[in-house]
Motif scaffolding. Structure first.
Motif, PDB file in Angstrom:
ATOM      1  N   VAL A 118       0.965  -1.311   0.059  1.00 26.60           N
ATOM      2  CA  VAL A 118       0.005  -0.195  -0.247  1.00 26.60           C
ATOM      3  C   VAL A 118       0.980   1.270   0.036  1.00 26.60           C
ATOM      4  N   LEU A 119       0.672   1.836  -1.059  1.00 23.45           N
ATOM      5  CA  LEU A 119       1.705   3.312  -1.092  1.00 23.45           C
ATOM      6  C   LEU A 119       1.019   4.518  -0.469  1.00 23.45           C
ATOM      7  N   HIS A 120       2.087   5.309  -0.002  1.00 20.95           N
ATOM      8  CA  HIS A 120       1.740   6.694   0.620  1.00 20.95           C
ATOM      9  C   HIS A 120       2.173   7.741  -0.212  1.00 20.95           C
ATOM     10  N   PRO A 121       1.667   8.843  -0.096  1.00 23.91           N
ATOM     11  CA  PRO A 121       0.603   9.200   0.589  1.00 23.91           C
ATOM     12  C   PRO A 121      -0.765   8.765  -0.398  1.00 23.91           C
ATOM     13  N   GLU A 122      -1.949   9.018   0.509  1.00 24.50           N
ATOM     14  CA  GLU A 122      -3.163   8.874  -0.325  1.00 24.50           C
ATOM     15  C   GLU A 122      -3.287  10.008  -1.204  1.00 24.50           C
ATOM     16  N   GLY A 123      -4.150   9.862  -2.350  1.00 22.50           N
ATOM     17  CA  GLY A 123      -4.703  10.930  -3.262  1.00 22.50           C
ATOM     18  C   GLY A 123      -6.014  11.448  -2.872  1.00 22.50           C
ATOM     19  N   PRO A 124      -6.593  12.257  -3.955  1.00 23.09           N
ATOM     20  CA  PRO A 124      -7.835  12.779  -3.800  1.00 23.09           C
ATOM     21  C   PRO A 124      -8.956  12.039  -3.344  1.00 23.09           C
ATOM     22  N   GLU A 125      -9.702  12.422  -2.137  1.00 23.87           N
ATOM     23  CA  GLU A 125     -10.654  11.648  -1.785  1.00 23.87           C
ATOM     24  C   GLU A 125     -10.495  10.101  -1.451  1.00 23.87           C
ATOM     25  N   GLY A 126      -9.221  10.170  -0.719  1.00 26.51           N
ATOM     26  CA  GLY A 126      -8.969   8.643  -0.093  1.00 26.51           C
ATOM     27  C   GLY A 126      -8.393   7.762  -1.284  1.00 26.51           C
ATOM     28  N   CYS A 127      -8.276   8.289  -2.520  1.00 23.24           N
ATOM     29  CA  CYS A 127      -7.761   7.283  -3.655  1.00 23.24           C
ATOM     30  C   CYS A 127      -6.307   6.792  -3.108  1.00 23.24           C
ATOM     31  N   THR A 128      -6.160   5.291  -3.281  1.00 25.43           N
ATOM     32  CA  THR A 128      -4.863   4.788  -2.759  1.00 25.43           C
ATOM     33  C   THR A 128      -4.505   3.937  -4.056  1.00 25.43           C
ATOM     34  N   ALA A 129      -2.817   3.968  -3.954  1.00 25.25           N
ATOM     35  CA  ALA A 129      -2.409   3.059  -4.864  1.00 25.25           C
ATOM     36  C   ALA A 129      -1.800   1.908  -4.182  1.00 25.25           C
ATOM     37  N   VAL A 130      -2.239   0.662  -4.850  1.00 26.90           N
ATOM     38  CA  VAL A 130      -1.769  -0.599  -4.287  1.00 26.90           C
ATOM     39  C   VAL A 130      -0.793  -1.243  -5.341  1.00 26.90           C
ATOM     40  N   VAL A 131       0.297  -1.846  -5.057  1.00 32.78           N
ATOM     41  CA  VAL A 131       1.206  -2.460  -5.777  1.00 32.78           C
ATOM     42  C   VAL A 131       1.347  -3.847  -5.879  1.00 32.78           C
ATOM     43  N   ARG A 132       1.124  -4.746  -6.630  1.00 28.20           N
ATOM     44  CA  ARG A 132       1.528  -6.024  -6.624  1.00 28.20           C
ATOM     45  C   ARG A 132       2.787  -6.556  -7.315  1.00 28.20           C
ATOM     46  N   GLU A 133       3.848  -6.986  -6.589  1.00 27.85           N
ATOM     47  CA  GLU A 133       4.874  -7.252  -7.273  1.00 27.85           C
ATOM     48  C   GLU A 133       5.400  -8.855  -7.280  1.00 27.85           C
ATOM     49  N   THR A 134       5.868  -9.196  -8.294  1.00 29.60           N
ATOM     50  CA  THR A 134       6.086 -10.912  -8.380  1.00 29.60           C
ATOM     51  C   THR A 134       7.586 -10.857  -9.006  1.00 29.60           C
ATOM     52  N   SER A 135       8.006 -11.939  -8.861  1.00 31.06           N
ATOM     53  CA  SER A 135       9.439 -12.342  -9.649  1.00 31.06           C
ATOM     54  C   SER A 135       9.377 -13.702  -9.937  1.00 31.06           C
ATOM     55  N   PHE A 136       9.721 -14.126 -11.220  1.00 32.41           N
ATOM     56  CA  PHE A 136       9.902 -15.430 -11.549  1.00 32.41           C
ATOM     57  C   PHE A 136      11.230 -15.583 -12.476  1.00 32.41           C
ATOM     58  N   LEU A 137      11.870 -16.765 -12.107  1.00 30.49           N
ATOM     59  CA  LEU A 137      13.279 -16.701 -12.723  1.00 30.49           C
ATOM     60  C   LEU A 137      13.951 -15.216 -13.125  1.00 30.49           C
ATOM     61  N   VAL A 138      14.226 -14.746 -14.160  1.00 34.15           N
ATOM     62  CA  VAL A 138      15.086 -13.513 -14.218  1.00 34.15           C
ATOM     63  C   VAL A 138      14.148 -12.301 -14.608  1.00 34.15           C
ATOM     64  N   ILE A 139      12.817 -12.512 -14.232  1.00 36.42           N
ATOM     65  CA  ILE A 139      12.003 -11.201 -14.499  1.00 36.42           C
ATOM     66  C   ILE A 139      11.333 -10.905 -13.264  1.00 36.42           C
ATOM     67  N   GLY A 140      11.060  -9.584 -13.326  1.00 39.84           N
ATOM     68  CA  GLY A 140      10.327  -9.073 -12.237  1.00 39.84           C
ATOM     69  C   GLY A 140       9.086  -8.207 -12.630  1.00 39.84           C
ATOM     70  N   ASP A 141       7.908  -8.646 -12.415  1.00 39.81           N
ATOM     71  CA  ASP A 141       6.653  -8.036 -12.856  1.00 39.81           C
ATOM     72  C   ASP A 141       5.806  -7.080 -11.714  1.00 39.81           C
ATOM     73  N   GLY A 142       5.158  -6.162 -12.062  1.00 35.18           N
ATOM     74  CA  GLY A 142       4.722  -5.245 -11.081  1.00 35.18           C
ATOM     75  C   GLY A 142       3.214  -5.080 -11.695  1.00 35.18           C
TER      76      GLY A 142
END
Length: 207
Positions: A118-142
């Protein structure tokens, strides 16, 4: 049947019970196969977690209702034969669909060591950025999700790929800026682990 028991059975009719159960199972099945996210008190619950929770709640509710009707000496569903058969078959199909989606999505998260931030700070009207990060073999995805005031995100607002399984958000290598209506997330790679693909839209909680 006593008057008290009669009142209890009238409180939730078989038709209403069936509607609630089928509706809950539809939601569970949909959540298990979607990019849904739920944030509760800063903790991220992925779609498969929401599906599992809904499925357990519906099954416990169904068990309690049918058990009470058996104890009161009435038919478990209290529906005409054809409707009861349709309800049983539909429920079974939805349960299988929800379980399959939950298991597959949970397994996928496990295989790629998915982590949610969960990223901070929040945006307008409580909007929040949430990130999903993964890694498999030699690649990282988000992926980034825009979570509205209700704590729900429906689909992604952007994605990226980083070389060598690097997780920039976990390392704090990002910039998040909010405008009046939307946010912009910039992912920062390194010389040895650069960002090889970036497809980012504005982080906009339109709901």
């Amino acid at each position: 049947m006593t008057e008290v028991r009669a009142r209890r059975n009238r409180a939730l009719s078989p038709a209403t019970f069936t509607t609630v159960v089928i509706g809950g199972l539809v939601l569970a099945a949909a959540a298990g196969w979607s990019s849904l996210l739920l944030v509760v008190q800063g903790r991220v619950i992925p779609g498969w977690g929401v599906s599992a929770a809904l499925l357990v709640a519906v099954l416990v509710f169904r068990w309690a209702f049918t058990r009470r009707r058996r104890r009161d000496g009435t038919s478990p569903l209290g529906l005409p034969r054809k409707q009861a058969e349709w309800a049983r078959r539909t429920s079974a199909l939805l349960i299988v669909t929800a379980v399959l989606g939950t298991v597959l999505e949970a397994t996928a998260d496990l295989l790629v060591s998915a982590e949610y931030h969960v990223l901070h700070p929040e945006g307008p009207e409580g909007c929040t950025a949430v990130v999903r990060e993964t890694s498999f073999l030699v690649i990282g995805d988000g992926e980034v999700f825009a979570v509205g005031r209700a704590g729900l995100a429906f689909g992604t607002a952007g994605s990226w790929t980083v070389d060598d399984g690097y997780r920039p958000v976990e390392e704090g290598a990002y910039e998040l800026d909010w405008g009046e209506e939307a946010g912009a997330l910039r992912i920062i790679g390194t010389i040895t682990d650069p960002v090889v693909r970036s497809d980012m839209d504005g982080i906009d909680c339109w709901w």
